[in-house]
Design a protein around this motif. Sequence first.
Motif, PDB file in Angstrom:
ATOM      1  N   ALA B  17     -49.426  -9.142  58.173  1.00 14.99           N
ATOM      2  CA  ALA B  17     -48.184  -9.273  58.933  1.00 14.99           C
ATOM      3  C   ALA B  17     -48.348 -10.280  60.062  1.00 14.99           C
ATOM      4  O   ALA B  17     -47.485 -11.130  60.285  1.00 14.99           O
ATOM      5  N   VAL B  18     -49.491 -10.190  60.761  1.00 16.10           N
ATOM      6  CA  VAL B  18     -49.736 -11.134  61.860  1.00 16.10           C
ATOM      7  C   VAL B  18     -49.808 -12.559  61.317  1.00 16.10           C
ATOM      8  O   VAL B  18     -49.247 -13.498  61.880  1.00 16.10           O
ATOM      9  N   GLU B  19     -50.505 -12.687  60.175  1.00 13.32           N
ATOM     10  CA  GLU B  19     -50.610 -14.003  59.533  1.00 13.32           C
ATOM     11  C   GLU B  19     -49.229 -14.567  59.215  1.00 13.32           C
ATOM     12  O   GLU B  19     -48.943 -15.733  59.448  1.00 13.32           O
ATOM     13  N   GLU B  20     -48.381 -13.689  58.690  1.00 11.32           N
ATOM     14  CA  GLU B  20     -47.049 -14.121  58.271  1.00 11.32           C
ATOM     15  C   GLU B  20     -46.224 -14.585  59.473  1.00 11.32           C
ATOM     16  O   GLU B  20     -45.568 -15.625  59.417  1.00 11.32           O
ATOM     17  N   VAL B  21     -46.283 -13.787  60.552  1.00 10.51           N
ATOM     18  CA  VAL B  21     -45.558 -14.175  61.765  1.00 10.51           C
ATOM     19  C   VAL B  21     -46.095 -15.506  62.288  1.00 10.51           C
ATOM     20  O   VAL B  21     -45.338 -16.394  62.683  1.00 10.51           O
ATOM     21  N   ALA B  26     -45.606 -21.433  62.940  1.00  6.23           N
ATOM     22  CA  ALA B  26     -46.090 -22.777  62.628  1.00  6.23           C
ATOM     23  C   ALA B  26     -44.998 -23.600  61.937  1.00  6.23           C
ATOM     24  O   ALA B  26     -44.814 -24.790  62.220  1.00  6.23           O
ATOM     25  N   LEU B  27     -44.257 -22.926  61.068  1.00  2.00           N
ATOM     26  CA  LEU B  27     -43.165 -23.601  60.348  1.00  2.00           C
ATOM     27  C   LEU B  27     -42.092 -24.075  61.325  1.00  2.00           C
ATOM     28  O   LEU B  27     -41.568 -25.188  61.210  1.00  2.00           O
ATOM     29  N   ALA B 223     -37.705 -20.261  53.886  1.00  4.69           N
ATOM     30  CA  ALA B 223     -38.641 -21.338  53.577  1.00  4.69           C
ATOM     31  C   ALA B 223     -40.053 -20.800  53.352  1.00  4.69           C
ATOM     32  O   ALA B 223     -40.719 -21.164  52.371  1.00  4.69           O
ATOM     33  N   ALA B 224     -40.496 -19.896  54.230  1.00 10.08           N
ATOM     34  CA  ALA B 224     -41.864 -19.383  54.129  1.00 10.08           C
ATOM     35  C   ALA B 224     -42.066 -18.690  52.790  1.00 10.08           C
ATOM     36  O   ALA B 224     -43.093 -18.874  52.125  1.00 10.08           O
ATOM     37  N   ASN B 225     -41.087 -17.901  52.384  1.00  3.06           N
ATOM     38  CA  ASN B 225     -41.217 -17.221  51.092  1.00  3.06           C
ATOM     39  C   ASN B 225     -41.210 -18.208  49.941  1.00  3.06           C
ATOM     40  O   ASN B 225     -41.953 -18.055  48.977  1.00  3.06           O
TER      41      ASN B 225
END
Lengths: 270, 264
Positions: B17-21, B26-27, B223-225
């Motif tokens: 979860a932290v990575e995803e946030v 970053a995006l 976008a991330a997904n």
Amino acid sequence: MNSEREAVIRVRDLVTHYGERQILKGVSLDVHAGEIMVIMGGSGSGKSTFLRFLLGLHQPTSGSIELLGQDITQLDSQGMYELRKKMGVSFQGGALFNSMTVGENVQLPLREHTELDDATIEIMSRLKLELVNLGGFDRLMPAQLSGGMVKRAALARAIAMDPRLLFFDEPSAGLDPVVSAELDELILKLRDALNMTIVVVTHELDSAFKIADRITVLDQGDILLVGTVEEVRNSDNRRVQDLLNRRPREEVIDPDAYMARLTDTPLNEL
Amino acid sequence: MNALRGLENLGRGTVRAVEEVGYLGALLAESLYWLFVGPFRKQPVRVEAVFQQMRQVGVNAVPIVLMLAFGVGVMLAIQGIHTMKTFGAESKVVIGIALSVTREFSSLIVGILVAGRSGSAMAARIGTMVVNQEIDALRVIGINPVRYLVAPALVALLIVVPALTVLADIAALFGGAVYTSLDVGISLAAYAQDTADVLTVDDVMQGVNKAFVFAVLIALIGAANGFGATGGAEGVGKVTTRSVVMSISAIVMADMLFTFFLTR
């Protein structure tokens, strides 16, 4: 024969990992200006990975990759941007942008990198399409093209900027022998007409022998052999001959390791 | 052993979860970089792409936004009148509708709608491009995928979601007015007057400000997904669903936090 010519691609001790798994185990290779280098190998040999690193799509674990004298593992993004103007890539599935027409696909690199006016860009894109025998198809959408046409359109996009380096991933994959042979002719024609250095990744022997000046045989992340078509044909390396004669691998099974894998316990606890 | 495994899973989940946030952050940073620095490096974000996205995300969504917002207005009127009846104060329903529509419901309904319509479309589009190696093709041509695909969508959403929210305000208030006038017998003109009396700029801006946050969430999560898609058509389907669920959840949670801090 080519040794005195300038090396436009110079790879040294390239080591790459996918997660924990080592894919390339220290690959070194020179590709000379104006030659067609075919990188050959079976599935899982690391040839597609090698290509992705040559294209600068990933950072290697260690080693260097020099394209046209610049080490792309060290290059900043602006330098890479400039270098990309001199590189063309045709991907395995074509990778045409599905939301654009064939013509717009070919125009995209020109619009991105040049300040030419629309009319000129359109003419240039049609010229490239003519070169790959797709004249008059510029208004079609990629979905309306056959497999061979998609590859040729992708090739037209790859050469839109008249690159000095052309990379070609599996030109004959998924094509019938006639279309595949036509594509081989086209690659030869391009090299002669535009004087490009071409790197082709393939597992098709016929195609490789027809177009290659030199062949690099990759196997399990190592280079087995770099040589001319004759040298590869006459090689007495067992794995090379397996590949040429479509012989299945005869791998020696280590019973302990086999047992360890089956029971999912580490070797030392067995 | 089981407790240990549970703890391990919890740890892994948290790290992910932290990575995803972090990735979303970053995006966002990269999109802003291209928006502001890109033009000086001769790699601008294309204005045509922004307009194209605005049309798809915004203009094409106007009819459905109007319809949904109207429905929400009517629903609030029904519930409001029902509640106020207990106190015999049906005519006060106007205040309730005016405040809850502008401060809460318009932006929420627009956020959810745009997440479902356009966030998913973005995940599917980028996901398909990843699977077809089109993203690789962009990169080898020298076109940064974030500049080309994410930044225009982000700008478009930042313009369009607040605009749709204001539109939804109007439609929902109108829906409330129509029902109230039929049920309680307040004329449309009197209703409008009452609404204008209670509403302040702050009320409307609370909804609009939320809309900006929702726009960012929808763009980044979509976008991330999409960039995370793997494994063919099935993979694209998965990330599309995931993006809708994630962005709607994020919108509701952000809305809750926002409301907490702005209302107290």
